[in-house]
Design a protein around this motif. Structure first.
Motif, mmCIF file in Angstrom:
data_model
loop_
_atom_site.group_PDB
_atom_site.id
_atom_site.type_symbol
_atom_site.label_atom_id
_atom_site.label_comp_id
_atom_site.label_asym_id
_atom_site.label_seq_id
_atom_site.Cartn_x
_atom_site.Cartn_y
_atom_site.Cartn_z
ATOM 1 N N ALA A 275 4.874 -1.622 8.418
ATOM 2 C CA ALA A 275 4.905 -0.223 7.983
ATOM 3 C C ALA A 275 6.328 0.172 7.642
ATOM 4 C CB ALA A 275 4.332 0.692 9.059
ATOM 5 N N VAL A 276 6.453 0.927 6.552
ATOM 6 C CA VAL A 276 7.742 1.492 6.145
ATOM 7 C C VAL A 276 7.579 3.009 6.109
ATOM 8 C CG1 VAL A 276 9.528 1.559 4.382
ATOM 9 C CG2 VAL A 276 8.220 -0.541 4.734
ATOM 10 N N GLY A 277 8.394 3.696 6.880
ATOM 11 C CA GLY A 277 8.298 5.152 6.949
ATOM 12 C C GLY A 277 9.188 5.828 5.928
ATOM 13 N N PHE A 278 8.615 6.750 5.164
ATOM 14 C CA PHE A 278 9.368 7.498 4.158
ATOM 15 C C PHE A 278 9.400 8.964 4.559
ATOM 16 C CE2 PHE A 278 8.473 3.687 1.866
ATOM 17 C CZ PHE A 278 9.513 3.559 0.941
ATOM 18 N N GLY A 279 10.586 9.531 4.551
ATOM 19 C CA GLY A 279 10.708 10.939 4.867
ATOM 20 C C GLY A 279 11.788 11.203 5.891
ATOM 21 N N SER A 280 12.057 12.473 6.080
ATOM 22 C CA SER A 280 13.080 12.901 7.021
ATOM 23 C C SER A 280 12.580 12.775 8.450
ATOM 24 C CB SER A 280 13.471 14.345 6.725
ATOM 25 O OG SER A 280 14.328 14.834 7.732
ATOM 26 N N VAL B 120 1.748 -4.234 3.666
ATOM 27 C CA VAL B 120 2.867 -3.355 3.980
ATOM 28 C C VAL B 120 2.460 -1.926 3.648
ATOM 29 C CG1 VAL B 120 5.275 -2.801 3.560
ATOM 30 C CG2 VAL B 120 4.520 -5.187 3.480
ATOM 31 N N LEU B 121 2.399 -1.069 4.670
ATOM 32 C CA LEU B 121 1.998 0.328 4.522
ATOM 33 C C LEU B 121 3.250 1.169 4.292
ATOM 34 C CD1 LEU B 121 -0.661 2.007 4.755
ATOM 35 C CD2 LEU B 121 -0.013 2.457 7.125
ATOM 36 N N MET B 122 3.322 1.821 3.128
ATOM 37 C CA MET B 122 4.488 2.628 2.756
ATOM 38 C C MET B 122 4.054 4.089 2.720
ATOM 39 S SD MET B 122 5.789 0.075 -0.282
ATOM 40 C CE MET B 122 7.397 0.828 -0.489
ATOM 41 N N SER B 123 4.403 4.856 3.762
ATOM 42 C CA SER B 123 3.862 6.206 3.907
ATOM 43 C C SER B 123 4.751 7.021 4.827
ATOM 44 C CB SER B 123 2.439 6.131 4.466
ATOM 45 O OG SER B 123 1.936 7.403 4.806
ATOM 46 N N ASP B 124 4.463 8.343 4.865
ATOM 47 C CA ASP B 124 5.133 9.191 5.852
ATOM 48 C C ASP B 124 4.356 9.218 7.168
ATOM 49 O OD1 ASP B 124 2.950 10.823 5.332
ATOM 50 O OD2 ASP B 124 4.067 12.219 4.093
ATOM 51 N N ALA C 174 0.858 -1.187 0.000
ATOM 52 C CA ALA C 174 0.000 0.000 0.000
ATOM 53 C C ALA C 174 0.894 1.237 0.000
ATOM 54 C CB ALA C 174 -0.924 0.008 1.210
ATOM 55 N N VAL C 175 0.878 1.980 -1.126
ATOM 56 C CA VAL C 175 1.792 3.106 -1.320
ATOM 57 C C VAL C 175 1.008 4.419 -1.225
ATOM 58 C CG1 VAL C 175 3.497 4.151 -2.842
ATOM 59 C CG2 VAL C 175 3.184 1.664 -2.841
ATOM 60 N N ASP C 176 1.434 5.298 -0.346
ATOM 61 C CA ASP C 176 0.843 6.610 -0.156
ATOM 62 C C ASP C 176 1.226 7.508 -1.342
ATOM 63 O OD1 ASP C 176 -0.048 9.060 0.715
ATOM 64 O OD2 ASP C 176 1.030 9.023 2.630
ATOM 65 N N ARG C 177 0.214 8.110 -2.004
ATOM 66 C CA ARG C 177 0.480 9.003 -3.141
ATOM 67 C C ARG C 177 -0.044 10.415 -2.869
ATOM 68 N NH1 ARG C 177 -3.764 10.094 -6.331
ATOM 69 N NH2 ARG C 177 -2.361 10.528 -8.080
ATOM 70 N N SER C 178 -0.145 10.803 -1.620
ATOM 71 C CA SER C 178 -0.652 12.126 -1.279
ATOM 72 C C SER C 178 0.433 13.182 -1.489
ATOM 73 C CB SER C 178 -1.142 12.150 0.170
ATOM 74 O OG SER C 178 -0.070 11.870 1.051
ATOM 75 N N LEU C 179 0.044 14.459 -1.348
ATOM 76 C CA LEU C 179 0.951 15.567 -1.630
ATOM 77 C C LEU C 179 2.235 15.504 -0.813
ATOM 78 C CD1 LEU C 179 -1.570 18.543 -1.859
ATOM 79 C CD2 LEU C 179 -0.167 17.641 -3.719
ATOM 80 N N SER C 180 2.133 15.086 0.441
ATOM 81 C CA SER C 180 3.325 15.070 1.286
ATOM 82 C C SER C 180 4.362 14.072 0.797
ATOM 83 C CB SER C 180 2.939 14.743 2.736
ATOM 84 O OG SER C 180 2.291 13.493 2.817
ATOM 85 N N MET C 181 3.937 13.069 0.002
ATOM 86 C CA MET C 181 4.893 12.105 -0.544
ATOM 87 C C MET C 181 5.651 12.686 -1.734
ATOM 88 S SD MET C 181 4.966 9.284 1.213
ATOM 89 C CE MET C 181 5.517 7.954 0.132
ATOM 90 N N GLY C 182 5.316 13.891 -2.146
ATOM 91 C CA GLY C 182 6.077 14.564 -3.188
ATOM 92 C C GLY C 182 7.257 15.347 -2.647
ATOM 93 N N GLU C 183 7.476 15.288 -1.321
ATOM 94 C CA GLU C 183 8.585 16.017 -0.710
ATOM 95 C C GLU C 183 9.922 15.346 -1.005
ATOM 96 O OE1 GLU C 183 8.436 18.986 0.979
ATOM 97 O OE2 GLU C 183 6.439 18.900 0.089
ATOM 98 N N ARG C 184 10.939 16.184 -1.154
ATOM 99 C CA ARG C 184 12.316 15.706 -1.301
ATOM 100 C C ARG C 184 13.027 15.981 0.007
ATOM 101 N NH1 ARG C 184 10.809 17.767 -6.331
ATOM 102 N NH2 ARG C 184 11.308 16.379 -8.066
ATOM 103 N N ASP C 185 13.612 14.906 0.591
ATOM 104 C CA ASP C 185 14.169 15.012 1.936
ATOM 105 C C ASP C 185 15.687 14.987 1.888
ATOM 106 O OD1 ASP C 185 11.590 14.701 3.519
ATOM 107 O OD2 ASP C 185 11.546 12.921 2.261
ATOM 108 N N SER C 186 16.271 15.708 2.843
ATOM 109 C CA SER C 186 17.730 15.782 2.903
ATOM 110 C C SER C 186 18.346 14.504 3.433
ATOM 111 C CB SER C 186 18.149 16.953 3.795
ATOM 112 O OG SER C 186 17.648 16.783 5.103
ATOM 113 N N GLN C 187 17.561 13.632 4.054
ATOM 114 C CA GLN C 187 18.119 12.441 4.680
ATOM 115 C C GLN C 187 17.787 11.171 3.921
ATOM 116 O OE1 GLN C 187 16.862 12.336 8.746
ATOM 117 N NE2 GLN C 187 17.982 14.183 9.296
ATOM 118 N N SER C 188 17.312 11.286 2.687
ATOM 119 C CA SER C 188 16.986 10.075 1.936
ATOM 120 C C SER C 188 18.259 9.369 1.525
ATOM 121 C CB SER C 188 16.153 10.443 0.704
ATOM 122 O OG SER C 188 16.859 11.347 -0.105
ATOM 123 N N ALA C 189 18.232 8.038 1.583
ATOM 124 C CA ALA C 189 19.421 7.244 1.305
ATOM 125 C C ALA C 189 19.861 7.430 -0.136
ATOM 126 C CB ALA C 189 19.131 5.770 1.585
ATOM 127 N N GLY C 190 21.150 7.691 -0.323
ATOM 128 C CA GLY C 190 21.699 7.772 -1.661
ATOM 129 C C GLY C 190 21.435 9.077 -2.377
#
Length: 892
Positions: free
Chosen positions: A271-276, A241-245, A89-105
């Protein structure tokens, strides 16, 4: 939802090229027909069956050869045992369009000048990183590739709702609801069409969980049961599997509670957390509390709500602008992350002068819309007075908030009539007299007051004696006046006032004088004393008219609630009909249990509602008997309210006038017809409000003014009755002979313009023939600013100059208020679902946990048909057969 089977063989045709199937099919048919036509021309004069058999064989061989060029592949999949099922289950809301300084790679590049976007080589946003985790990148396989031989998988995209976008068991692209019958995708990344842009306005974390729970309920089996019965494994072989911020901006349901329900039927929720982990530095304006209306010579007071996260201790400059001018400014210092309310207060007179200077000549505005903008900016430590936005605020797009207030150029006028100086009357007179938006005339007459007998006229302190003088008021509060001083002419004027859009609130009390009009024998005389004070016929006419106006009747003994005594306690309770009206909102956005805590009246007049009336609040006594307390109904274009007691002033206990003031302001707003916002020589235009949410219809009112020298208030009652009778037929074309020649056959339309272009034309219905008023309701409009004008047959377009602005806005979302990953929320969901939470930086650990869950495998094979000897043999066989038949037909 995938349904594992013990041994399941699935086959399907695919194309190895990038050509779309429809293009290949169309090209094959066109070429086959072309060859067939050419061959048929050669077969002229050849006997059947050779004349049609030979062309058919040749065109068939050509079609097969073309289809082989498209590189068809026969895909074969065999499911053995009971593979584990995984729903991503992938979150496609506006907040998932953020670019984070701590994303891997990913490494940050520099912001552009205004902090709006990154320059080239910008890092991937959260959604892109989630999609790459699933389907891999150029040099790395994704989770789907790692598990495709042992797990059956679905990919679900969600924002406010959940949609299945890919399935390992299906071939076509999907859309629509998660639980519906959809086609599904062939290639893994073909289903990512719903996952390319993070544009969902809100996040509902419970949406995918609810969809899976609903599907499990429809399946009717425990999630831990396979096709061969219950599993012996202790662990579940079905996983979500919930993939969201983790930021839920809807809050419709408890996602952790749904995860717990899934765990009870054999699902695991991870749950997998995405974001800073750190909050993105940001300040912004999230809301403005301001009244809808203000006096044009008064002051506008309210508060601006600021959000501030990740910026530490900073000084913020808050401004309110009207156009290019700053009308208010303040500087505040914040200490920590959170939200802060900043109060404002400024005079609106200067703004009104600037707006009125641009009005057309001949256009008169009853209310002027003040279009304002609240802004916030971080003040640099070495403030140089520059208005530039410093780099510490990474989201300048939310640094402003547009709002509007109607500044009334004409005060509302209220007439209070009573036969004694009751506490209720005193508090109401003081309440509205102190409000600069109201002009109040209070007339007390009868025994025990300063005026034993009421005087009639148009002077202050006199009871209005004509339709014109009654028409100066917007609303009337009618108390327990002496019935013998109320004449048939007074009753007629009051009925006309209400039917033309005025508001009337009747407040009953201990003297029960209202009962003289609403009793069972309201048309008669209650006592010889009353009969001696006035003529019998006039009293009967007055009581008949008032009985038709007031929406209740006195209860007979034994019919319901009995007359109260001082020891009786009452509790007020809104009815189902009343809960849907904002009149009863005392503290929050919904009618709550606060009504049950309010001091109830100590005296109640037992009444019953008329058949065409609605009871909005009822009183319940000690014996649980119920009686109407607040009753209402429409009367012509106006509305009448009836209160069965006069003790709302008791609500001021311990809370001063807060609840009492709000209730009476809302009650009068509901009773009155909204004023027309703008007028010219021929038409007045008004709308029920100036700001509409997306999806709301717009109610438009207009009044076509009569010819010069025509006084519509001079009609007698017989004429008015005839007019209302014709009006009741519902004809849009007027056809009323008593209301001016210009109304005969007149049609009226409301015109909606946007950027001076007509976007809608709405026919208006005759609302009140005598007042020449019309009403219309539009379909829901798109977001934007509109101007409302009126067009009427018989009037030149340049004559109807008045226009009134309205705005349609999308509901504000809290989606981007907080941008860091909400780990506690995701941890709570995973814990309730019997799973684990991991941050995206260590998400590969989750895949290792999923691999052992499967008790089956999936074998997939592809056969390239273009390389198959038997397809080539079929084509050569057709060509050989054609050669043989041509020779037999004598054509070789």
């Amino acid at each position: 939802m995938l349904d594992p089977a013990t041994a399941k063989l699935i086959g399907g045709l695919r194309l190895a090229t990038d050509w779309p199937v429809w293009l290949v099919a169309v090209a094959a048919v066109v070429l086959g027909v072309f060859v067939l036509v050419l061959y048929l021309r050669e077969m002229r004069g050849v006997a059947a069956p050779w004349s049609w058999l030979l062309p058919g064989i040749r065109s068939t061989a050509v079609v097969l050869a073309l289809l082989l060029l498209a590189a068809p592949v026969w895909h074969r999949r065999q499911v053995i045992g009971t593979p584990s099922t995984v729903v991503w289950a992938v979150d496609r809301s506006l907040s998932m369009g953020e670019r984070d300084s701590q994303s891997a790679g990913d490494e940050w590049d520099e912001w552009d000048e205004w902090g709006e976007s990154r320059v080239a080589n910008s890092p991937r946003n959260r959604l892109r990183r989630a999609v790459d985790r699933l389907w891999g990148e150029a040099d790395q396989a994704g989770w789907i590739d790692d598990l495709k031989s042992t797990h059956l998988m679905d990919v679900v995209a969600f924002d406010e709702v959940a949609r299945r976008v890919w399935s390992s068991e299906s071939l076509d692209e999907v859309g629509g609801d998660f639980t519906g019958d959809q086609p599904e995708t062939e290639e893994a990344d073909a289903g990512a069409g719903w996952l390319e842009v993070a544009d969902g306005l809100r996040t509902n974390l419970s949406a995918p969980l609810q969809a899976v729970a609903d599907q499990a309920a429809r399946d009717g089996t425990s999630a831990s049961e396979g096709a061969d019965g219950p599993s012996d494994d202790a662990g579940s072989n079905r996983v979500l599997v919930l993939m969201s911020d983790g930021r839920d901006s809807v809050g419709e349901a408890d996602a952790a509670g749904l995860a717990d329900q899934l765990a009870k039927v054999g699902w695991q929720v991870h749950a997998v957390g995405f974001g800073s982990l750190d909050e993105t530095p940001d300040v912004g304006v999230v809301d403005v509390d301001a009244p809808e209306r203000v006096a044009d010579d008064g002051r506008l007071a309210g508060q601006v709500w600021l959000k501030h996260f990740g910026v530490g201790q900073q000084t913020l400059r808050v401004q309110i602008r009207g156009g290019d001018a700053v009308v208010w400014e303040d500087v505040v210092t914040i200490e920590a992350d959170g939200k802060t309310a900043v109060p404002f207060d400024f005079a609106v007179e200067t703004l009104m002068e600037a707006i009125r200077s641009g009005d057309l000549r001949g256009v008169d505005r009853d209310s002027v819309v003040l279009s304002l903008t609240a802004e916030v900016a971080v003040v640099p430590a070495n403030d140089s007075g520059s208005d530039s936005i410093p780099a510490i605020d990474l989201k300048p797009a939310n640094d402003h908030f547009d709002f509007r207030v109607a500044a009334a150029s004409r005060d509302r006028r209220l007439l209070i009539l009573d036969g004694s100086s009751r506490w209720e009357t005193r508090y109401l007179r003081n309440l509205f007299s102190r409000d600069p938006a109201w002009q109040v005339d209070a007339i007390l007459f009868g025994a025990g007051t300063d005026e034993l007998m009421v005087e009639r006229g148009e002077m202050p302190g006199q009871l209005p004696d004509s339709s014109r003088s009654w028409g100066r008021y917007d609303a009337v509060i009618l108390g327990e006046i002496p019935p013998y001083q109320w004449t048939a002419e007074d009753a007629r004027h009051l009925s006309e006032f209400v039917s033309r859009g005025g508001g009337l609130i009747v407040v009953d009390g201990r003297y029960q004088r209202i009962g003289t009009w609403i009793g069972m024998n309201a048309g008669g005389i209650e006592s010889e004393e009353d009969a001696g004070q006035t003529n019998l016929g006039g009293q009967v006419a007055a009581r008949t008219a008032m009985a038709q106006l007031i929406p209740v009747r006195v209860m007979e003994p034994g019919e319901g609630l009995t007359e109260s005594v001082g020891s009786t306690k009452y509790q007020l309770e809104p009815t189902d009909a009343g809960r849907s009206h904002p009149v009863l909102l005392l503290e929050s956005n919904e009618v709550s249990g606060l009504w049950g805590q309010m001091p109830g009246p100590r005296f109640m007049v037992p009444v019953r509602a008329s058949e065409d009336a609605e009871v909005w609040v009822q009183a319940i006594d000690d014996s649980k008997q119920k009686s109407p307390w607040l009753v209402t109904r429409l009367f012509g274009s106006g509305r009448v309210f009836y209160l069965a007691s006069d003790q709302t002033w008791r609500w001021r206990y311990k809370v001063e006038g807060r609840l009492h003031r709000r209730f009476w302001n809302q009650l009068l707003t509901a009773a009155m017809q909204p004023p027309y916002a703008v007028s010219d020589e021929f038409v007045s235009i008004g709308t029920d409000k100036i700001d509409y949410e997306l999806g709301q219809p717009v109610t438009i009112r207009a009044r076509i003014k009569p010819d010069q020298g025509m006084n519509p208030s001079s009609f007698d009652l017989e004429t008015e009755t005839a007019v209302q009778g014709v009006q009741a037929v519902g004809s849009q074309t007027v056809g009323v002979q008593h209301v001016g020649e210009h109304l005969l056959g007149t049609t009226v339309d409301a015109i909606l313009l946007q950027d001076d272009q007509v976007v809608a034309t709405i026919p208006m219905q005759l609302d009140n023939a005598q007042r020449q008023t019309y009403v219309a309701q539009s379909e829901p409009l798109a977001v934007g600013k509109y101007d409302v004008r009126v067009r009427a047959s018989g009037y030149d377009a340049t004559a109807l100059k008045a226009s009134s602005p309205i705005w349609v806005t999308a509901p504000r979302s809290t989606e981007l208020d907080r941008l860091s990953v909400d780990e506690p929320s995701l941890q709570r969901i995973a814990q309730a679902g019997g799973g684990v939470y991991v941050h995206e930086s260590s998400a590969d650990e989750l895949v290792e946990l999923l691999k052992p869950l499967s008790r089956g495998r999936i074998v997939e094979t592809d056969t390239a048909l273009m390389q198959s000897w038997w397809v080539f043999l079929a084509i050569m066989g057709l060509l050989s057969l054609e050669w043989y038949f041509r020779k037999k037909a004598g054509l070789a």
